[in-house]
Motif scaffolding. Structure first.
Motif, mmCIF file in Angstrom:
data_model
loop_
_atom_site.group_PDB
_atom_site.id
_atom_site.type_symbol
_atom_site.label_atom_id
_atom_site.label_comp_id
_atom_site.label_asym_id
_atom_site.label_seq_id
_atom_site.Cartn_x
_atom_site.Cartn_y
_atom_site.Cartn_z
ATOM 1 N N ILE A 69 -53.670 70.954 -104.410
ATOM 2 C CA ILE A 69 -54.390 69.687 -104.239
ATOM 3 C C ILE A 69 -55.542 69.567 -105.242
ATOM 4 O O ILE A 69 -55.843 68.476 -105.726
ATOM 5 C CB ILE A 69 -54.915 69.515 -102.787
ATOM 6 C CG1 ILE A 69 -55.430 68.104 -102.549
ATOM 7 C CG2 ILE A 69 -56.010 70.520 -102.469
ATOM 8 C CD1 ILE A 69 -54.406 67.025 -102.520
ATOM 9 N N THR A 70 -56.180 70.676 -105.581
ATOM 10 C CA THR A 70 -57.311 70.603 -106.507
ATOM 11 C C THR A 70 -56.871 70.008 -107.837
ATOM 12 O O THR A 70 -57.569 69.190 -108.437
ATOM 13 C CB THR A 70 -57.934 72.003 -106.712
ATOM 14 O OG1 THR A 70 -58.219 72.549 -105.422
ATOM 15 C CG2 THR A 70 -59.207 71.932 -107.520
ATOM 16 N N SER B 222 -67.116 75.374 -107.811
ATOM 17 C CA SER B 222 -66.318 76.397 -107.152
ATOM 18 C C SER B 222 -65.515 75.761 -106.028
ATOM 19 O O SER B 222 -65.986 74.835 -105.366
ATOM 20 C CB SER B 222 -67.264 77.463 -106.583
ATOM 21 O OG SER B 222 -66.580 78.318 -105.700
ATOM 22 N N VAL B 223 -64.294 76.250 -105.809
ATOM 23 C CA VAL B 223 -63.441 75.685 -104.758
ATOM 24 C C VAL B 223 -62.395 76.680 -104.287
ATOM 25 O O VAL B 223 -61.975 77.529 -105.052
ATOM 26 C CB VAL B 223 -62.703 74.421 -105.255
ATOM 27 C CG1 VAL B 223 -61.830 74.702 -106.451
ATOM 28 C CG2 VAL B 223 -61.880 73.782 -104.131
ATOM 29 N N GLY B 224 -62.001 76.545 -103.049
ATOM 30 C CA GLY B 224 -60.815 77.247 -102.566
ATOM 31 C C GLY B 224 -61.071 78.262 -101.482
ATOM 32 O O GLY B 224 -60.192 78.573 -100.695
ATOM 33 N N PRO C 10 -64.637 80.661 -99.470
ATOM 34 C CA PRO C 10 -66.083 80.884 -99.508
ATOM 35 C C PRO C 10 -66.452 81.701 -100.750
ATOM 36 O O PRO C 10 -65.751 82.645 -101.107
ATOM 37 C CB PRO C 10 -66.340 81.690 -98.233
ATOM 38 C CG PRO C 10 -65.193 81.388 -97.332
ATOM 39 C CD PRO C 10 -64.014 81.189 -98.240
ATOM 40 N N ASP D 214 -70.648 74.071 -104.911
ATOM 41 C CA ASP D 214 -69.688 74.790 -104.069
ATOM 42 C C ASP D 214 -69.022 73.735 -103.193
ATOM 43 O O ASP D 214 -69.620 73.232 -102.249
ATOM 44 C CB ASP D 214 -70.449 75.829 -103.230
ATOM 45 C CG ASP D 214 -69.553 76.580 -102.267
ATOM 46 O OD1 ASP D 214 -68.329 76.354 -102.269
ATOM 47 O OD2 ASP D 214 -70.086 77.405 -101.497
ATOM 48 N N TRP E 157 -63.303 71.582 -99.184
ATOM 49 C CA TRP E 157 -62.309 70.563 -98.792
ATOM 50 C C TRP E 157 -60.963 71.222 -98.613
ATOM 51 O O TRP E 157 -60.872 72.445 -98.657
ATOM 52 C CB TRP E 157 -62.274 69.414 -99.780
ATOM 53 C CG TRP E 157 -61.945 69.766 -101.224
ATOM 54 C CD1 TRP E 157 -62.659 70.592 -102.052
ATOM 55 C CD2 TRP E 157 -60.834 69.304 -101.984
ATOM 56 N NE1 TRP E 157 -62.055 70.649 -103.287
ATOM 57 C CE2 TRP E 157 -60.945 69.869 -103.270
ATOM 58 C CE3 TRP E 157 -59.764 68.442 -101.726
ATOM 59 C CZ2 TRP E 157 -60.008 69.620 -104.288
ATOM 60 C CZ3 TRP E 157 -58.853 68.188 -102.733
ATOM 61 C CH2 TRP E 157 -58.977 68.771 -103.992
ATOM 62 N N THR F 157 -56.287 70.566 -98.647
ATOM 63 C CA THR F 157 -55.128 69.741 -98.996
ATOM 64 C C THR F 157 -55.109 68.491 -98.106
ATOM 65 O O THR F 157 -54.834 67.384 -98.563
ATOM 66 C CB THR F 157 -53.822 70.544 -98.769
ATOM 67 O OG1 THR F 157 -53.914 71.761 -99.508
ATOM 68 C CG2 THR F 157 -52.602 69.757 -99.213
ATOM 69 N N THR G 177 -60.528 71.121 -88.695
ATOM 70 C CA THR G 177 -60.250 71.642 -90.037
ATOM 71 C C THR G 177 -59.587 73.016 -90.038
ATOM 72 O O THR G 177 -59.028 73.417 -91.052
ATOM 73 C CB THR G 177 -61.567 71.795 -90.820
ATOM 74 O OG1 THR G 177 -62.364 72.807 -90.156
ATOM 75 C CG2 THR G 177 -62.357 70.491 -90.854
ATOM 76 N N ILE H 282 -69.501 77.364 -95.009
ATOM 77 C CA ILE H 282 -68.178 77.580 -94.423
ATOM 78 C C ILE H 282 -67.990 79.084 -94.281
ATOM 79 O O ILE H 282 -68.152 79.826 -95.246
ATOM 80 C CB ILE H 282 -67.073 76.991 -95.334
ATOM 81 C CG1 ILE H 282 -67.422 75.566 -95.779
ATOM 82 C CG2 ILE H 282 -65.709 77.071 -94.668
ATOM 83 C CD1 ILE H 282 -67.665 74.568 -94.672
ATOM 84 N N ARG I 144 -61.538 80.812 -92.135
ATOM 85 C CA ARG I 144 -60.540 80.267 -91.222
ATOM 86 C C ARG I 144 -60.729 80.831 -89.815
ATOM 87 O O ARG I 144 -61.069 81.987 -89.645
ATOM 88 C CB ARG I 144 -59.127 80.627 -91.692
ATOM 89 C CG ARG I 144 -58.775 80.171 -93.083
ATOM 90 C CD ARG I 144 -58.622 78.704 -93.238
ATOM 91 N NE ARG I 144 -57.739 78.090 -92.266
ATOM 92 C CZ ARG I 144 -57.396 76.795 -92.316
ATOM 93 N NH1 ARG I 144 -57.846 76.015 -93.287
ATOM 94 N NH2 ARG I 144 -56.607 76.282 -91.401
ATOM 95 N N ILE J 251 -56.552 83.291 -96.650
ATOM 96 C CA ILE J 251 -56.693 82.810 -98.022
ATOM 97 C C ILE J 251 -56.761 84.010 -98.968
ATOM 98 O O ILE J 251 -57.707 84.777 -98.948
ATOM 99 C CB ILE J 251 -57.912 81.901 -98.154
ATOM 100 C CG1 ILE J 251 -57.767 80.752 -97.136
ATOM 101 C CG2 ILE J 251 -58.029 81.341 -99.569
ATOM 102 C CD1 ILE J 251 -58.688 79.605 -97.321
#
Ligand code: WTA
Length: 635
Positions: free
Chosen positions: A296-297, A371-373, A375, A397, A400, A402, A485, A499, A502, A508
Motif C-alpha cells: 500500500i505504501t 518512516s513507515v511499516g 514501530p 513517523d 497507517w 493497507t 486497527t 503505536i 499488533r 510484522i
C-alpha cells in the motif's frame, strides 16, 4: 481560505477542529479546490459504521488518472513525473516527463481495451519495480479496470490464490526481475501459478532481463509490440466516486489473505492531501519512497499521492545493500532527493554497517525524512535522525495500514514537534480512540489501549473483496461501531500517540505483515508434521523474526532435524514466499492448550523471547507439564 495545506501548529489545530465538527464542509472544500471532476457529489459522506458501510462524494463523477496526469500537462508537461533508478547503478536512470507518462499510459490503456479489458474487470499486476508497473496501474485506473498488484516476491501459490480470489482476467508480468546480484524468473512463477487459475485468458509480458522464456500460444503476448502499435489517444472512463479502484491483499490473523477494496474519489482526495502535508512537497522537489508498489505504501506514496500533486517521484528497482550499503545515499545525491521515505527495517540494517557508508554523502538536498511499516525503535530513530536527516530534517513517523489507504497519524514537518518513537498527532478528519478490555473508550492522557478510529475517513477500505461479512467481523465488531486497527497504542501527557504493536496474530517481519495461520497451514502440509504454532520474537534488524514450535508425527521422529527444518522452510517459501521463513524451529512433543483446545500463544511468545518470568495463570491448561519441556528446549 484553503484547507489543502497546513502551515503551522495553530493552523493544524484549527483545521483539525473544523474537520471534526464539520467533516462535510472540510472534505468538501478540500475536494472541490484541488481536483477536476466531471460532476460534483450530492453528499460528501454517508455512513453506517455498525454495518461497515461508508460512501464518500456520492454522486460525483471523476477519473483519478485525469487528476494524476492530464490536468498537469498544460503547466507541467515537461516536468519529470517519474525518475526510474535501475537495480544496476551503471544502467542510466530514466526521466519520464508528464507528457511522456501520459503517452505511455494512454497506449497501455488502449492495449488493455484491445485485449478485451473493460470497466470493472480485475487485472493482476505481477511486475518488478520498473516503469511498466506504475504505467500498468495507471492504465487500469484510466479505463476503470480494478488493479490487483501482487508483490513480485510472493510465490506462485500465493499469486494463484490472489488471482483466483478476485477472478482476474489478465496478468501483466515480465520475463524476469533483478534484485541486487540475483535475477528472478518471474514468468516461470506466473506460468506455475496459472496452472491453477482458470479465469486468466491473457498474459502480457514486459521485457526486463531478456532471458528466454516460454510463451504459451493464445495466452501470452509480448507487451512492447502491442504498445508500439497502440494509439496515444485514449478517452478516460468516467467513474463514479465509489467505483472500485483497486484490490490489495493483506494478511489476516486467520485463513486466506484479505482483498482490501479501495474506491475512487475518497482515496484520491485523501492520498493527495496527506502526501502534500506529511512530506511538505514543494513544486520542484524530488520525492523518493523506497517501498515496493506491491504494498500500500507504494500505491499511495509512489504512484497516486505524488502524481496527484504533480510531483517528481522516484521508482527504485534495487535494494539498499547492492552494490554496497551506500546505495540509498548515493541515489539521494544523484537525484537530489528532497523527501526520503523508508522503513525501520532498512534503517536498522544500514545502521549495523560502518558509518562511512552514509557519512561519505552530505545529503544536503534532504528536507524531510519519513518512516513507515512498523514501530521505529529509539536507537533506529536517532540514527536516522542524526546521520541521514543531519538533525535538521524533521523525521515523520507515519502510522497507517493497507486498510486505511493513507497515513492516519503522523507529525507534519515544520508544524508538529517530533518525539522519538511517536507517530504524534492524527491528521485532520481522523478520530483515534483508545479502548479498554471492557470495550469502553479510555478518556484523558497517559493511557494505553486498543487503537480504534471512530469516524469514517475518505480513503478507508470499503470491504474485503467478496466477503463483506468478514470485513465487518474483522474490523467493526470487536468494538461495535468503531474501526478496530488491530494495533495497541499509548497516548502521552500531551496527546501524542505511540503505536506499540499488533494485538492480534499478525506478526510484522521486516515491515511485512504475516498472519500466523497461513504459515502454519504451509508447515502442516509437510508429511512429517502433526501440528505447529508460530510466534514472533524480537530481532535486531527485522524487528520481529518467526519462531516455530512443531510437533512431529511418528514417521518424522527418526529423521534428521536439520533436514526437516530445511524442508519446512522450503515449503513456506513455496507457499508464501521467502519472507515468511522461520528463523528458529523447535520440535516439541505438545503445545500448551486451553481446555477449549486453543493454543496459548502468550506462553510460546514468552519462551521465544527468552522471558521465563511470569507466565501468568497456566492452571487452565489442559497440559501444563508441556510448559517445562518447551522452556528447556528453547533455542
Ligand atoms: C504497522 C503499512 C508503528 C502497524 C502502511 C499497522 C506501524 C501495520 C507504523 C500495517 C508506524 C505501520 N509505527 N507501527 N509508523 N506503520 N505500522 O498494512 O502494526 O502493511 O497495523 O501498511 O503496520 O501494515 P500494512
Amino acid at each position: 481560505m484553503s484547507y489543502y495545506k497546513i502551515k503551522n501548529l495553530e493552523q493544524y489545530f484549527k483545521h483539525y477542529k473544523k474537520s471534526i465538527r464539520e467533516p462535510q464542509k472540510f472534505w468538501g472544500r478540500v475536494a472541490s479546490e484541488n481536483f477536476v471532476w466531471y460532476q460534483q457529489w450530492e453528499k460528501v459522506v454517508e455512513y453506517d459504521m455498525a454495518d461497515a458501510r461508508v460512501e464518500w462524494f456520492k454522486g460525483a463523477k471523476v477519473n483519478i488518472v485525469k487528476n494524476c496526469i492530464d490536468r498537469h500537462l498544460a503547466k507541467r508537461g515537461d516536468k519529470t513525473a517519474i525518475i526510474f533508478e535501475p537495480n544496476n547503478p551503471d544502467e542510466p536512470a530514466l526521466h519520464i516527463s508528464y507528457n511522456e507518462l501520459h503517452e505511455r499510459v494512454c497506449k497501455m490503456a488502449n492495449v488493455l481495451r484491445d485485449q478485451g479489458i473493460k470497466k470493472g474487470d480485475r487485472v493482476c499486476i505481477y511486475l518488478p519495480m520498473i516503469p511498466e508497473l506504475a504505467v500498468s496501474v495507471l492504465a487500469c485506473a484510466r479505463i476503470g479496470a480494478v488493479h490487483s498488484v501482487v508483490f513480485a516476491g510472493f510465490s506462485s501459490s500465493a499469486l494463484a490464490s490472489r488471482i483466483n480470489d478476485c477472478e482476474c482476467k489478465m496478468v501483466i508480468t515480465s520475463d524476469g526481475s533483478y534484485r541486487g546480484n540475483k535475477t528472478v524468473d518471474l514468468k516461470g512463477i506466473v506460468d506455475e501459478a496459472l496452472q491453477q487459475c482458470p479465469t486468466v485468458t491473457t498474459v502480457l509480458v514486459a521485457k526486463r532481463t531478456n532471458e528466454a522464456v516460454p510463451m504459451q500460444d493464445g495466452r501470452d503476448q509480448w507487451l512492447q509490440p502491442l504498445l508500439d502499435k497502440a494509439s496515444t489517444n485514449n478517452v478516460a472512463e468516467i467513474m463514479d466516486a465509489e467505483d472500485p479502484l483497486f484490490i490489495l491483499y493483506t494478511s489476516g490473523s486467520t485463513g486466506k489473505p484479505k482483498g482490501m477494496l479501495h474506491t475512487t474519489a475518497g482515496y484520491m482526495v485523501y492520498t493527495a492531501y496527506t502526501f502534500k502535508n506529511i512530506f511538505n512537497y514543494q513544486d520542484n522537489d524530488v520525492f523518493w519512497c523506497t517501498a515496493d508498489i506491491g504494498w500500500i505504501t507504494g500505491h499511495s506514496y509512489i504512484v497516486y499521492g505524488p502524481l496527484l500533486n504533480g510531483a517528481t517521484t522516484v521508482i527504485f528497482e534495487g535494494v539498499p545493500s547492492y552494490p554496497n550499503f551506500s546505495r540509498f545515499w548515493e541515489v539521494i545525491e544523484k537525484h537530489n532527493v528532497n523527501q526520503f521515505y523508508t522503513a525501520p527495517t532498512a534503517i536498522r540494517a544500514l545502521a549495523k554497517e560502518s558509518l562511512e557508508y552514509v557519512q561519505k554523502y552530505p545529503l544536503s538536498s534532504l528536507k524531510v525524512i519519513g518512516s513507515v511499516g512498523e514501530p521505529i525503535n529509539e536507537e533506529a530513530w536517532h540514527w536516522y535522525n542524526d546521520h541521514v536527516g543531519g538533525k535538521r530534517c524533521p523525521l515523520v513517523d507515519t502510522w497507517w495500514q493497507t486498510e486505511t489507504g493513507g497515513i492516519m497519524i503522523s507529525p507534519l514537518p515544520f508544524v508538529t514537534p517530533t518525539k522519538p518513537t511517536y507517530a504524534t498527532l492524527p491528521l485532520p478528519g481522523i478520530q483515534p480512540v483508545l479502548m479498554d478490555e471492557k470495550r469502553n473508550e479510555i478518556e484523558g492522557n497517559q493511557v494505553v489501549g486498543s487503537l480504534c478510529i471512530k469516524y469514517p475517513w475518505p480513503s478507508m477500505a470499503r470491504t474485503i473483496w467478496g466477503d463483506h461479512q468478514r470485513f465487518k467481523d474483522t474490523y467493526f465488531s470487536t468494538f461495535p461501531g468503531k474501526y478496530f486497527t488491530g494495533d495497541g497504542a499509548l497516548r502521552d501527557e500531551v496527546g501524542y500517540y505511540r503505536i506499540t504493536g499488533r494485538v492480534d496474530d499478525v506478526i510484522i517481519v521486516s515491515g511485512h505483515n504475516l498472519g500466523t495461520a497461513p504459515i502454519e497451514d504451509a508447515i502442516n502440509e509437510h508429511p512429517a508434521v502433526a501440528e505447529s504454532a508460530i510466534v514472533g520474537f524480537p530481532h535486531d534488524i527485522k524487528g520481529n523474526a518467526l519462531y516455530g514450535y512443531i510437533i512431529l508425527k511418528d514417521i518424522g521422529e527418526g529423521r534428521d532435524r536439520n533436514n526437516l527444518s530445511k524442508e519446512i522452510n522450503q515449503l513456506i517459501a513455496d507457499q508464501i514466499g521467502p519472507i515468511a521463513k522461520l528463523d528458529k524451529i523447535q520440535f516439541v512433543s505438545g503445545l500448551p492448550k486451553t481446555r477449549s483446545g486453543k493454543i496459548m500463544r502468550r506462553i510460546l511468545r514468552k519462551v521465544a523471547e527468552g522471558d521465563f518470568s511470569n507466565f501468568g495463570d497456566i492452571s487452565t491448561l489442559l497440559n501444563p507439564e508441556i510448559v517445562e519441556e518447551i522452556k528447556n528446549g528453547r533455542l
